[in-house]
Design an enzyme around this catalytic site. Sequence first.
Site, PDB file in Angstrom:
ATOM      1  N   LYS A  91     -32.637  56.657 -13.152  1.00 15.29           N
ATOM      2  CA  LYS A  91     -31.403  55.918 -12.916  1.00 15.29           C
ATOM      3  C   LYS A  91     -30.258  56.681 -13.582  1.00 15.29           C
ATOM      4  O   LYS A  91     -30.216  56.799 -14.809  1.00 15.29           O
ATOM      5  CB  LYS A  91     -31.505  54.507 -13.488  1.00 15.29           C
ATOM      6  CG  LYS A  91     -30.312  53.650 -13.174  1.00 15.29           C
ATOM      7  CD  LYS A  91     -30.589  52.209 -13.570  1.00 15.29           C
ATOM      8  CE  LYS A  91     -29.477  51.275 -13.172  1.00 15.29           C
ATOM      9  NZ  LYS A  91     -28.154  51.677 -13.571  1.00 15.29           N
ATOM     10  N   ARG A 124     -17.438  52.017  -5.058  1.00  7.68           N
ATOM     11  CA  ARG A 124     -18.053  50.715  -4.839  1.00  7.68           C
ATOM     12  C   ARG A 124     -17.001  49.613  -4.694  1.00  7.68           C
ATOM     13  O   ARG A 124     -17.122  48.732  -3.871  1.00  7.68           O
ATOM     14  CB  ARG A 124     -18.981  50.357  -6.000  1.00  7.68           C
ATOM     15  CG  ARG A 124     -19.583  48.962  -5.823  1.00  7.68           C
ATOM     16  CD  ARG A 124     -19.887  48.306  -7.134  1.00  7.68           C
ATOM     17  NE  ARG A 124     -20.976  48.975  -7.790  1.00  7.68           N
ATOM     18  CZ  ARG A 124     -22.243  48.810  -7.467  1.00  7.68           C
ATOM     19  NH1 ARG A 124     -22.560  47.986  -6.515  1.00  7.68           N
ATOM     20  NH2 ARG A 124     -23.171  49.460  -8.095  1.00  7.68           N
ATOM     21  N   CYS A 161      -7.753  27.809 -35.453  1.00 10.38           N
ATOM     22  CA  CYS A 161      -7.380  29.025 -34.720  1.00 10.38           C
ATOM     23  C   CYS A 161      -6.671  30.006 -35.658  1.00 10.38           C
ATOM     24  O   CYS A 161      -5.707  29.626 -36.330  1.00 10.38           O
ATOM     25  CB  CYS A 161      -6.461  28.655 -33.553  1.00 10.38           C
ATOM     26  SG  CYS A 161      -5.831  30.111 -32.694  1.00 10.38           S
TER      27      CYS A 161
HETATM   28  S1  IVH Z   1     -30.456  52.577  -5.579  1.00 11.94           S
HETATM   29  C1  IVH Z   1     -29.400  48.897  -2.842  1.00 11.94           C
HETATM   30  N1  IVH Z   1     -31.119  54.575  -7.132  1.00 11.94           N
HETATM   31  O1  IVH Z   1     -27.439  51.895 -10.519  1.00 11.94           O
HETATM   32  C2  IVH Z   1     -29.863  49.834  -3.902  1.00 11.94           C
HETATM   33  N2  IVH Z   1     -29.229  53.274  -7.744  1.00 11.94           N
HETATM   34  O2  IVH Z   1     -27.578  49.122 -11.385  1.00 11.94           O
HETATM   35  C3  IVH Z   1     -28.929  50.950  -4.149  1.00 11.94           C
HETATM   36  N3  IVH Z   1     -28.076  54.052  -9.763  1.00 11.94           N
HETATM   37  O3  IVH Z   1     -25.485  50.558  -7.940  1.00 11.94           O
HETATM   38  C4  IVH Z   1     -29.048  51.581  -5.464  1.00 11.94           C
HETATM   39  N4  IVH Z   1     -29.387  55.772 -10.147  1.00 11.94           N
HETATM   40  O4  IVH Z   1     -24.857  52.920  -8.970  1.00 11.94           O
HETATM   41  C5  IVH Z   1     -30.265  53.557  -6.938  1.00 11.94           C
HETATM   42  N5  IVH Z   1     -31.766  56.407  -8.380  1.00 11.94           N
HETATM   43  C6  IVH Z   1     -30.940  55.401  -8.184  1.00 11.94           C
HETATM   44  C7  IVH Z   1     -29.853  55.148  -9.056  1.00 11.94           C
HETATM   45  C8  IVH Z   1     -29.024  54.058  -8.794  1.00 11.94           C
HETATM   46  C9  IVH Z   1     -28.308  55.102 -10.560  1.00 11.94           C
HETATM   47  C10 IVH Z   1     -26.970  53.102  -9.970  1.00 11.94           C
HETATM   48  C11 IVH Z   1     -26.221  52.704  -8.728  1.00 11.94           C
HETATM   49  C12 IVH Z   1     -26.501  51.236  -8.569  1.00 11.94           C
HETATM   50  C13 IVH Z   1     -26.698  50.830  -9.987  1.00 11.94           C
HETATM   51  C14 IVH Z   1     -27.442  49.531 -10.083  1.00 11.94           C
END
Ligand code: IVH
Length: 665
Positions: A113, A134, A403
């Site tokens: 990720k 996005r 406060c």
């Molecule tokens: S798949 C519908 N694969 O993580 C699924 N996301 O927390 C599409 N991201 O929005 C996402 N590495 O910006 C996917 N290998 C990976 C990723 C990844 C980073 C990010 C992406 C996503 C977010 C979700």
Amino acid sequence: MDTFERIIYLREQLNRHNYNYYVLNTPEISDKEFDDMMAELIRLEKENPQYNDENSPSVRVGSDLSNNEFEHVRHEYPMLSLANTYSKDEVEEFYIRTKKALNEDFEICCEIKYDGVSISLIYEDGNLRRAITRGDGTFGDDVTANVRTIKSIPLKLRGNYPDRLEMRGEILMPWESFDKLNKEREENEEPLLANPRNAAAGTIKQQSSAIVAKRNLDSYLYYMLGDNLPADTHYDNLEAARQWGFKITDTIKLCRTLQEVFDYIDYWDTERKKLPVATDGIVLKVNSLAQQEELGFTAKTPKWAIAYKFQAEQALTRLNEVTYQVGRTGVITPVANLDPVLLSGTIVKRASLHNSEIIEKLDLHIGDMVYVEKGGEIIPKITSVEMSKRNPDGQKVEFIKVCPECGTPLVRIEGEAAHYCPNETGCAPQIKGKIEHFIMRKAMNIDGLGPETVEDFFDHGLIHNVADLYELTEEKIIGVERIAEKSAAKIIASINKSKEVGFEKVLFALGIKFVGETTAKRITEVLPDIDSIMSASFEQLTAINDVGERIAGSIIKFFRNPDNLDIVNRLRNHGLKMAIETSSEGKTDILKGKSIVISGTFELHSREEYKKIIEDNGGKNVSSISSKTSFILAGEGMGPSKQKKAEELNIPIVNEEEFNKMINI
Ligand code: IVH
């Protein structure tokens, strides 16, 4: 070779070397040879503007021309996020849930990720046409000019690709570039960027693509969408994308058992630290597209994927004091002031404590040695106290009773953890916070104003609430903290422009407690104007998707307050939108039953506008040509493969003017 042929030759060569260098990491020529070819191409293009190509490799150097505002465009497929977990038990639950739902064999594709900003890339006939952030998942910003400068993103695809496709992935700032950038900022006494993700996000929204080109952004692509995908598994699609020139991680692994998934997680938990870019977990995706479809989506996330996030690093430091901040809704946030300590590469001096319950649970005493960690958020948090180091004289931290800003006794709503200052209309940070919320980009988007100007206007007695903004004049604000005529005019113009903002944003901008952006949108879908919201019953409100009792209660309370009613009325009188614009106007059945493919670029309307026009007139917009296609709405530069297919299937091609005549616009 004539000039045109030479230009084409240089472009092809440069594209190939770019790919070898930035995607494959195996350059074949020296940097000098590359630079010389690029210099020649740039010279020839300048001398022969008739041969310009928006995807020439020369665009990689960027331009100083301002991008101005980024165009908002609708995503063809909403850009969802992923369900997150930090626990392997939950990974196991996901696995079991998937197994049960599918009731047949399946593979899980494990990937790193990447921790950057997500991007959607649209290719038509192999050419990069659009790069969209996005945004809110439905609409994003068109940042194509900036993305063209990212060298690992192909401008033209190679091989056998579909006519139209969308690749999603992550734009990243490698650690090396991030460190260099922060060093420069330190020298210029600019605030440091918290992490490479923020740095990448800031860079991609730069007005000048020449700056973007200098920041050395990188990319990894991880998700393909479209009607003509090359394979029926995610893994094979990514392999095809790799062949077309995209940078695809080679950390992907297909797993057939839960144990294999766990082994992958354990391996990358440590190995990832050697990678040149920031990562924060592992993504697990069901490999088969048919199985993905069977599993489907929730409102926000696909059910066929989950992200396992790695535990953040911890550090031990001393708690010196707890101070309290008052937010725009009156929420009191306790903040721990700490001895500075290094944590995951940054120095931490403060940590959020969230609320009194957390302080109680941690049993905090002044002088305690505490563990801090950075979760997904930028602000670190205290996770526990090192009891063996407690000083017996350390005073227990007691939550404040009044406060810290206005002295009003704090209240706590039944069943809630937070303390509030109830003095909504008289407590300075609440007043200022509400105005700051109101002007935010996601709300009224009054970009001529910022938090500092709001503070100045408030201090000068010019504004006490959001309605006062619309009573400001140039004369009133000229001279306030050195505001000159020109910027005064700009501020007033941007306030006036905000009157065009849609009602769902106005509702969000009002700052009703618990009514976030999405909730506001949901409410206006059911109750399309302010009067129906103001008079809605508790039952009517809770019947709305996403609106629970807590939110409904808060809405009712907001509109019971005469001060708020007065503000809403004044806003209405100033001409803000107080109802959703239902443009049944312009809607017809002219295109009923017609499937229409849009191709190329247009002059009179954008592609997105044409999509909407087709829908509004009863037609269906489809992305690829088939025998069922009624006609093709073709602009400039429709690709040759589409042209061929249209001829083969005898599908009529309609140009922009003919189309507009057809639907009388
Ligand atoms: S798949 C519908 N694969 O993580 C699924 N996301 O927390 C599409 N991201 O929005 C996402 N590495 O910006 C996917 N290998 C990976 C990723 C990844 C980073 C990010 C992406 C996503 C977010 C979700």
